[in-house]
Design an enzyme around this catalytic site. Sequence first.
Site, PDB file in Angstrom:
ATOM      1  N   LYS A 180       0.831  -1.205   0.000  1.00  0.00           N
ATOM      2  CA  LYS A 180       0.000   0.000   0.000  1.00  0.00           C
ATOM      3  C   LYS A 180       0.870   1.262   0.000  1.00  0.00           C
ATOM      4  O   LYS A 180       0.629   2.204  -0.757  1.00  0.00           O
ATOM      5  CB  LYS A 180      -0.925   0.008   1.223  1.00  0.00           C
ATOM      6  CG  LYS A 180      -1.739  -1.253   1.460  1.00  0.00           C
ATOM      7  CD  LYS A 180      -2.764  -1.500   0.396  1.00  0.00           C
ATOM      8  CE  LYS A 180      -3.760  -2.580   0.805  1.00  0.00           C
ATOM      9  NZ  LYS A 180      -3.165  -3.927   1.022  1.00  0.00           N
ATOM     10  N   LYS A 218      -8.328   1.116   4.262  1.00  0.00           N
ATOM     11  CA  LYS A 218      -7.689  -0.187   4.124  1.00  0.00           C
ATOM     12  C   LYS A 218      -6.674  -0.391   5.248  1.00  0.00           C
ATOM     13  O   LYS A 218      -6.007   0.559   5.676  1.00  0.00           O
ATOM     14  CB  LYS A 218      -6.905  -0.289   2.805  1.00  0.00           C
ATOM     15  CG  LYS A 218      -7.641   0.030   1.537  1.00  0.00           C
ATOM     16  CD  LYS A 218      -6.661  -0.085   0.360  1.00  0.00           C
ATOM     17  CE  LYS A 218      -7.244   0.393  -0.944  1.00  0.00           C
ATOM     18  NZ  LYS A 218      -6.253   0.285  -2.041  1.00  0.00           N
ATOM     19  N   ARG A 256      -5.173  -5.042 -12.953  1.00  0.00           N
ATOM     20  CA  ARG A 256      -3.876  -5.582 -12.544  1.00  0.00           C
ATOM     21  C   ARG A 256      -2.953  -5.576 -13.761  1.00  0.00           C
ATOM     22  O   ARG A 256      -3.229  -6.238 -14.768  1.00  0.00           O
ATOM     23  CB  ARG A 256      -4.044  -6.994 -12.000  1.00  0.00           C
ATOM     24  CG  ARG A 256      -2.745  -7.791 -11.818  1.00  0.00           C
ATOM     25  CD  ARG A 256      -1.760  -7.162 -10.839  1.00  0.00           C
ATOM     26  NE  ARG A 256      -2.334  -6.896  -9.546  1.00  0.00           N
ATOM     27  CZ  ARG A 256      -2.445  -7.820  -8.580  1.00  0.00           C
ATOM     28  NH1 ARG A 256      -2.057  -9.061  -8.788  1.00  0.00           N
ATOM     29  NH2 ARG A 256      -2.952  -7.477  -7.401  1.00  0.00           N
ATOM     30  N   ARG A 259     -10.442  -6.352 -12.941  1.00  0.00           N
ATOM     31  CA  ARG A 259     -11.249  -7.130 -11.994  1.00  0.00           C
ATOM     32  C   ARG A 259     -12.472  -6.289 -11.633  1.00  0.00           C
ATOM     33  O   ARG A 259     -12.361  -5.291 -10.934  1.00  0.00           O
ATOM     34  CB  ARG A 259     -10.398  -7.493 -10.786  1.00  0.00           C
ATOM     35  CG  ARG A 259      -9.214  -8.390 -11.184  1.00  0.00           C
ATOM     36  CD  ARG A 259      -8.089  -8.351 -10.201  1.00  0.00           C
ATOM     37  NE  ARG A 259      -7.516  -7.009 -10.090  1.00  0.00           N
ATOM     38  CZ  ARG A 259      -6.613  -6.682  -9.163  1.00  0.00           C
ATOM     39  NH1 ARG A 259      -6.188  -7.575  -8.303  1.00  0.00           N
ATOM     40  NH2 ARG A 259      -6.142  -5.457  -9.118  1.00  0.00           N
ATOM     41  N   ARG A 266     -15.689  -3.962  -4.228  1.00  0.00           N
ATOM     42  CA  ARG A 266     -14.326  -4.453  -4.393  1.00  0.00           C
ATOM     43  C   ARG A 266     -14.224  -5.298  -5.661  1.00  0.00           C
ATOM     44  O   ARG A 266     -15.062  -6.151  -5.918  1.00  0.00           O
ATOM     45  CB  ARG A 266     -13.903  -5.293  -3.184  1.00  0.00           C
ATOM     46  CG  ARG A 266     -13.879  -4.516  -1.878  1.00  0.00           C
ATOM     47  CD  ARG A 266     -13.685  -5.450  -0.699  1.00  0.00           C
ATOM     48  NE  ARG A 266     -14.785  -6.404  -0.588  1.00  0.00           N
ATOM     49  CZ  ARG A 266     -14.828  -7.399   0.291  1.00  0.00           C
ATOM     50  NH1 ARG A 266     -13.816  -7.584   1.128  1.00  0.00           N
ATOM     51  NH2 ARG A 266     -15.855  -8.215   0.331  1.00  0.00           N
ATOM     52  N   ASP A 315      -1.730  -2.188  -9.368  1.00  0.00           N
ATOM     53  CA  ASP A 315      -3.183  -2.056  -9.369  1.00  0.00           C
ATOM     54  C   ASP A 315      -3.546  -0.633  -9.755  1.00  0.00           C
ATOM     55  O   ASP A 315      -3.064   0.333  -9.142  1.00  0.00           O
ATOM     56  CB  ASP A 315      -3.765  -2.394  -7.991  1.00  0.00           C
ATOM     57  CG  ASP A 315      -3.684  -3.879  -7.681  1.00  0.00           C
ATOM     58  OD1 ASP A 315      -3.378  -4.661  -8.589  1.00  0.00           O
ATOM     59  OD2 ASP A 315      -3.944  -4.255  -6.524  1.00  0.00           O
ATOM     60  N   GLU A 336      -1.999   0.400  -5.728  1.00  0.00           N
ATOM     61  CA  GLU A 336      -1.123  -0.498  -4.980  1.00  0.00           C
ATOM     62  C   GLU A 336      -0.026  -1.013  -5.902  1.00  0.00           C
ATOM     63  O   GLU A 336      -0.199  -1.070  -7.121  1.00  0.00           O
ATOM     64  CB  GLU A 336      -1.892  -1.698  -4.401  1.00  0.00           C
ATOM     65  CG  GLU A 336      -2.899  -1.347  -3.330  1.00  0.00           C
ATOM     66  CD  GLU A 336      -3.538  -2.581  -2.705  1.00  0.00           C
ATOM     67  OE1 GLU A 336      -2.961  -3.687  -2.816  1.00  0.00           O
ATOM     68  OE2 GLU A 336      -4.612  -2.441  -2.093  1.00  0.00           O
ATOM     69  N   ASN A 371       1.989  -4.509  -5.910  1.00  0.00           N
ATOM     70  CA  ASN A 371       2.058  -5.830  -5.297  1.00  0.00           C
ATOM     71  C   ASN A 371       3.407  -6.465  -5.596  1.00  0.00           C
ATOM     72  O   ASN A 371       3.742  -6.731  -6.759  1.00  0.00           O
ATOM     73  CB  ASN A 371       0.933  -6.716  -5.835  1.00  0.00           C
ATOM     74  CG  ASN A 371      -0.432  -6.193  -5.422  1.00  0.00           C
ATOM     75  OD1 ASN A 371      -0.969  -6.573  -4.396  1.00  0.00           O
ATOM     76  ND2 ASN A 371      -0.987  -5.286  -6.220  1.00  0.00           N
TER      77      ASN A 371
END
Length: 325
Positions: free
Chosen positions: A126, A161, A216, A231, A239, A279, A287, A289
């Site tokens: 994050k 979050k 993503r 997504r 979400r 993301d 984000e 990842n």
Amino acid sequence: MTLSVGVLMDPISTIKIAKDTSFAMLLEAQRRGHTLHYFEQGDLALRDGAPWARIAPLSVREDPQHWYTLEQAQWRDLRELDVVLMRKDPPVDAQFIYDTMVLEAAQHAGVSIINHPRALRDCNEKLFALTFPQCIAPTLVSRDAGELRRFAAEHAEIVLKPLDGMGGRGIFRVKAGDSNLNSMLETLLGGDAHGEGRQLTIAQKYIPEITTGDKRILVIDGEPVPYALARIPQGNEFRGNLAAGGRGVGMPLSDHDRWIVAQVAPELRRRGLLFVGLDVIGDYLTEINVTSPTCVRELDAQFGINIAGQLFDVIEQHVIGNRTA
């Protein structure tokens, strides 16, 4: 060139091979003739400063009923391996941090660790995105409930979050003045919603474009895969995470997606982050990842590509570089 490839992951017996990126990597490594070696978090050790692991030879197959075979595990010096894929899912807790220290001892001896252990420690998924303020939506990270409420009032609608979650767990969407805001803050801060909590919490301005997908974008050694997996939230869910029921739809990268990748790529390379998932919602990076990015299987299936193959092209070059250094 035949490599000894180790993988540190969550139990292979529990994965869903149709969606598991680690499994795609293992299939590709085996296809190339590399030998596979499996261990879990509890299998790591240091002996007089030397990295060891209880390692089991592994073979994999594209069979939804019998997708792996493990032979007898034995304690071995990790420095005997050429590559270790660090694919342990979050949380990045104290035990995860200790694991990276064991792996770093192997790295110092010439083993290629994907991703770099120090980067796994330093790059919270994050917070790392905040290194690129030109790419992000308005964001606040704080333990102070009053500051978080003021942020909500300023932006009217926000997303809250935890810093150590994954798969959409613990994420809240809330509007300023919502009677549930205090309860959400108590949960996330781990303290009194009217003062300071024990746990840092991240708040971001709500991005309405989430309805068209949380994209993503996979990045291999600073270069993006040309397709993203959007997504898309389903029903009343906000979400988009696949683990939260989102539907994955592949799409080509936009010019702005490529701009975001160009902004972050030099830093990814500098830190030794060979395989990363960005993301992106709308025009914003949300984000980065670095621990165990996913979506390889879905993109491969939709576009007939081989992302793990691209990754292993890079890994093999890194191993050659380590051997000749």
